[in-house]
Design a protein around this motif. Structure first.
Motif, PDB file in Angstrom:
ATOM      1  N   TYR A 509       0.813  -1.227   0.000  1.00  0.00           N
ATOM      2  CA  TYR A 509       0.000   0.000   0.000  1.00  0.00           C
ATOM      3  C   TYR A 509       0.842   1.272   0.000  1.00  0.00           C
ATOM      4  N   PRO A 576     -13.544  -1.032   7.478  1.00  0.00           N
ATOM      5  CA  PRO A 576     -14.127  -0.843   6.139  1.00  0.00           C
ATOM      6  C   PRO A 576     -13.604   0.398   5.418  1.00  0.00           C
ATOM      7  N   GLU A 579     -10.791  -0.164   2.822  1.00  0.00           N
ATOM      8  CA  GLU A 579     -11.201  -0.628   1.507  1.00  0.00           C
ATOM      9  C   GLU A 579     -11.593   0.563   0.634  1.00  0.00           C
ATOM     10  N   ASN A 582      -8.663   2.533  -0.646  1.00  0.00           N
ATOM     11  CA  ASN A 582      -8.046   1.866  -1.778  1.00  0.00           C
ATOM     12  C   ASN A 582      -8.843   2.074  -3.068  1.00  0.00           C
ATOM     13  N   LYS A 583     -10.151   2.043  -2.904  1.00  0.00           N
ATOM     14  CA  LYS A 583     -11.033   2.235  -4.054  1.00  0.00           C
ATOM     15  C   LYS A 583     -10.859   3.637  -4.634  1.00  0.00           C
TER      16      LYS A 583
END
Ligand code: ADP
Length: 629
Positions: A509, A576, A579, A582-583
Motif C-alpha cells: 500500500y 471498512p 477498503e 483503496n477504491k
C-alpha cells in the motif's frame, strides 16, 4: 570604676547588637537560659561524680524575677558560676562563642543576620538591656564578683558577696524610645510564654513568681492578689519522651499547636537515631496539601534544635525538595548553638542528619504503602505530584530513591498501582510497561491506541499530570522493564511472522499512503498501517522521543520555540474505511484528498489537539452526509 575595653571585634559586634532593630529580640531569654542550663550541667555532672559536692538534682534550677518598678529581670542559676578570670575571658570577648570566626569571613551586611538568626549568646541581652550586671560565685570559692557593662564602651569587675554558688544576671530593661517598646519584657505572662516557646525542654525547672488573684477569705466579691511560684517549663520535650508514654492526642496537639495546622497529621514519625548522626526527630506528614504548597511561596524546612534549644525555625537544608511536605523538628547534640545559617549549610553533621532523615522518611512512606494503603493513597493524592517532580528534577538524580514510591492509575485495577505491583502481574510474554497519556482517565480510557494492548490482556498505566511522561522518560525502566507509550512506534506486540506480513502489507500500500501523506501537505511525517488498532479506523501517533502529549505540555509553556512531534497517521487495515481508501485511490483521487483531511482531523480530535480549521472540517463532513462529494 575603671572600665576595661572590650576587644575590637567584640566592640563592633556589640555596637551592632545594641543598635539592632531586629524584631526577634526575644531570643535573648533563650540564650541566657541556655547558658544557665549549661552551667548547671557542669556542676550537676560534678555532683554526680563527686559525692563531696553534696548536691542533688533538686538543688538545681533557674529562677526569673521581674521588678517592674526598677525595670529589671534577674535570671539566677545554681550552676558552676564564674571566677574573676572566667568573667574576664568569657564575657570580655565575644570571640569565645565562635561567632567571631564567622565574622572574619563575612562582610558587615551579614552581621544583622547572625544576631537575628542565632543570637550571640550572652551579648544578645544587650538588645533589650541598657545595663547588664553579672554576679557570680564559682564553685569552690567564697568570693563572688560583679561584672557590669552598659555596652560597647567596656565593662568593670568588682568584688562582691553572694550567699550561694551560681550566677545572677540582672538585665536593666531599656526605656521605651518612640516606636520601640520594651515593656513587654517586664510582663510576667510574656516572659512565661517566651520560656514555653523557646526553652520548654530545658531539663532543670525554670521558676517564676506569678501574680494571681483569689477571693479574700470570707468574702464573696473582694479579691486579693498573691504570688505563686510556677515552674514554667515542662522539662521534657515531647520528642525526647518515650513513644509508648505518648498518645496520638499528645502528638496531634503538639503538631497542631506548633505547626499551625487545624487537622491532625496523616502520619507521625518519631525516631531517635544514634551513630554517625545522633539526633531525635519528630516529623509529621500533613493530611492535606498546604494551600501554597505547589507555589514559590511555600517554604520547606524543619525546626532545628541543638540539645533542646531552638536554633532555627525552618532549616531548609534538612529536607530535600522531594520531601518538602514533611514538617517537624530535629534535635541534635552534635550541633553548636551559635552556628550561622551560612556555616550550617556546609556543616558535615547537618548533612549526615539530612541524609539519614531522607532514608527514614522514605522507609516510613514505604511502610505506609505496604501496610496502610488507604492512607498512602490519601498521601499520594496530596503529595504524589511532588514525588514525580522529584524523579524528573536534577536529571533524575533522585530517581532510584523515589521510583518505588510513585503510583499511576491502572487500566485493569481501576486504581493507583506501583511499578512493582504492575510488574508482579505481567504475563511472561509482555516485554514492556505500557502507559497512555492524556487529559483525564476517562479520556485515556477511550483512546484507540490502547485497544490492542488491552486486547492482549496487558495492563496500561494512565498518566494525566504534565510531569508524568517526562518522569517516565527519565526513569526509562523499572526492574529491567522499559516504559512504552501505547502511541510509540513499535509496541512489541507482534510475532516475527506478523511483523513480516505487516511489512509486506506496507509495501503493497506504499503508493496509497504516500499519496495521502502528500495530500496532507507536510502535516504528518508518515501515513502507515496501524499495529495497534483493532476496531477504530484511525489514530495519531508520533515517531521519536517527543510524544504528542509532551508537545502539548511544552508548547503550553510561554516561550518562542514551538516544538513539534513527528506525527504519524495510522490507518486500521481491518476497518471498512480502508477498503474505501483503496477504491478512491484508483477511482477518485480528489475525494481521497478530502478523506485524508477528514481522517487526519478526526485523529487530532481524538488526541485532544486543537484543529486549525474547524469550519472546513464541518463543511467536509456535511458534504459527505449530503452525499455531495
Ligand atoms: P556560649 O554560651 O556560646 O559559649 P556566651 O557568650 O553566651 O557564649 O557565653 C560565654 C561563656 O560565658 C560561656 O561559654 C560560659 O562559659 C560563660 N557563661 C555564660 N553564662 C554563664 C552562666 N550563667 N554561668 C556560668 N557561666 C556562664
Amino acid at each position: 570604676m575603671a572600665a576595661i575595653q572590650f576587644k575590637t571585634e567584640s566592640k563592633r559586634l556589640l555596637d551592632l547588637m545594641i543598635h539592632s532593630v531586629y524584631t526577634n529580640r526575644e531570643i535573648f531569654l533563650r540564650e541566657l537560659i541556655s547558658n544557665a542550663s549549661d552551667a548547671i550541667d557542669k556542676l550537676y555532672y560534678r555532683a554526680l561524680t563527686d559525692p563531696t559536692v553534696g548536691l542533688n538534682r533538686d538543688d538545681f534550677g533557674i529562677s526569673i524575677i521581674i521588678d517592674k518598678e526598677k525595670r529589671t529581670i534577674t535570671l539566677s542559676d545554681t550552676g558552676c558560676g564564674m571566677s574573676k578570670e572566667e568573667l574576664e575571658t568569657n564575657l570580655g570577648t565575644i570571640a569565645q562563642s565562635g561567632s567571631l570566626e564567622f565574622k572574619n569571613e563575612n562582610e558587615a551586611k551579614e552581621d544583622i543576620d547572625i544576631i537575628g538568626q542565632f543570637g550571640v549568646g550572652f551579648y544578645s541581652a544587650f538588645m533589650v538591656s541598657s545595663c547588664l550586671t553579672v554576679v557570680s560565685r564559682a564553685y569552690g570559692s567564697d568570693q563572688a564578683f560583679q561584672w557590669e557593662s552598659e555596652g560597647a564602651e567596656g565593662y568593670s569587675i568588682i568584688n562582691c558577696s553572694k550567699d550561694t554558688i551560681g550566677t545572677d544576671i540582672i538585665l536593666k530593661i531599656k526605656d521605651n524610645v518612640g516606636e520601640e517598646n520594651y515593656d513587654e519584657f517586664l510582663d510576667e505572662y510574656r516572659i512565661k510564654s517566651l520560656v514555653k516557646k523557646y526553652s520548654d525542654y530545658i531539663r532543670y525547672p525554670i521558676r517564676m513568681d506569678i501574680e494571681k488573684r483569689r477571693l479574700k477569705e470570707g468574702s464573696e466579691k473582694e479579691y486579693e492578689s498573691y504570688n505563686e511560684t510556677e515552674i514554667l517549663n515542662s522539662m521534657v520535650p515531647i520528642w525526647r519522651k518515650n513513644k509508648n508514654e505518648l498518645t496520638d492526642e499528645d502528638y496531634n496537639n503538639f503538631y497542631q499547636d506548633k505547626f499551625y495546622d487545624y487537622e491532625s497529621p496523616l502520619r507521625i514519625i518519631h525516631s531517635s537515631t544514634e551513630g554517625t548522626a545522633t539526633y531525635n526527630a519528630l516529623l509529621f506528614i500533613p493530611a492535606r496539601t498546604p494551600y501554597n504548597y505547589y507555589s514559590k511561596e511555600y517554604e520547606k524546612g524543619l525546626q532545628l534544635y541543638s540539645n533542646g534549644v531552638l536554633i532555627m525555625d525552618k532549616c531548609s537544608d534538612l529536607l530535600p525538595d522531594h520531601f518538602s511536605f514533611v514538617r517537624g523538628l530535629v534535635d541534635s547534640q552534635d550541633l553548636s548553638l551559635n552556628i550561622s545559617r551560612e556555616i550550617l549549610q556546609h556543616d558535615r553533621q547537618l548533612k549526615l542528619i539530612s541524609k539519614s532523615l531522607e532514608k527514614k522518611i522514605k522507609s516510613e512512606l514505604m511502610e505506609m504503602l505496604d501496610k496502610d494503603r488507604d492512607k498512602y493513597n490519601e498521601f499520594f493524592k496530596s503529595f504524589g505530584l511532588q514525588l514525580k517532580f522529584g524523579i524528573y528534577n536534577g536529571y533524575g538524580a533522585n530517581k532510584e530513591l523515589l521510583k518505588s514510591l510513585i503510583m499511576f492509575y491502572s487500566s485493569s485495577e481501576k486504581n493507583l498501582v506501583t511499578f512493582a505491583e504492575y510488574i508482579g502481574r505481567m504475563p511472561e510474554e509482555q516485554k514492556y510497561i505500557y502507559y497512555a497519556a492524556g487529559e483525564s482517565i476517562e479520556r485515556i480510557e477511550g483512546l484507540p491506541q490502547t485497544e490492542l494492548v488491552k486486547d492482549k490482556g496487558f495492563e496500561i498505566l494512565y498518566i494525566t499530570d504534565d510531569v508524568d511522561e517526562f518522569a517516565l522518560q527519565i526513569l526509562h525502566e523499572y526492574d529491567g522493564k522499559e516504559f512504552k507509550s501505547v502511541s510509540s512506534g513499535d509496541l512489541g506486540l507482534e510475532s516475527e511472522e506478523e511483523k513480516k506480513s505487516a511489512e509486506k502489507q506496507a509495501e503493497d500500500y506504499k503508493e496509497l499512503f504516500s499519496f495521502m501523506k502528500e495530500s496532507l501537505n507536510g502535516k504528518v511525517k508518515e501515513v502507515r498501517l496501524s499495529p495497534r488498532l483493532k476496531s477504530h479506523p484511525v489514530c495519531l501517533t508520533s515517531d521519536g522521543a517527543l510524544s504528542l502529549e509532551m508537545e502539548k505540555i511544552l508548547n503550553a509553556i510561554p516561550n518562542d520555540n514551538n516544538v513539534k512531534a513527528d506525527r504519524v497517521l495510522e490507518i486500521n487495515a481491518n476497518h471498512p474505511i480502508f477498503e474505501m481508501l483503496n477504491k478512491l485511490f484508483k477511482d477518485d483521487k480528489d475525494k481521497l484528498k478530502t478523506y485524508s483531511e477528514i481522517l487526519y482531523t478526526q485523529a487530532l480530535l481524538i488526541e485532544g489537539i486543537a484543529i486549525d480549521d474547524p469550519v472546513s472540517f464541518s463543511n467536509s463532513v456535511c458534504n459527505l452526509m449530503a452525499d455531495k462529494m
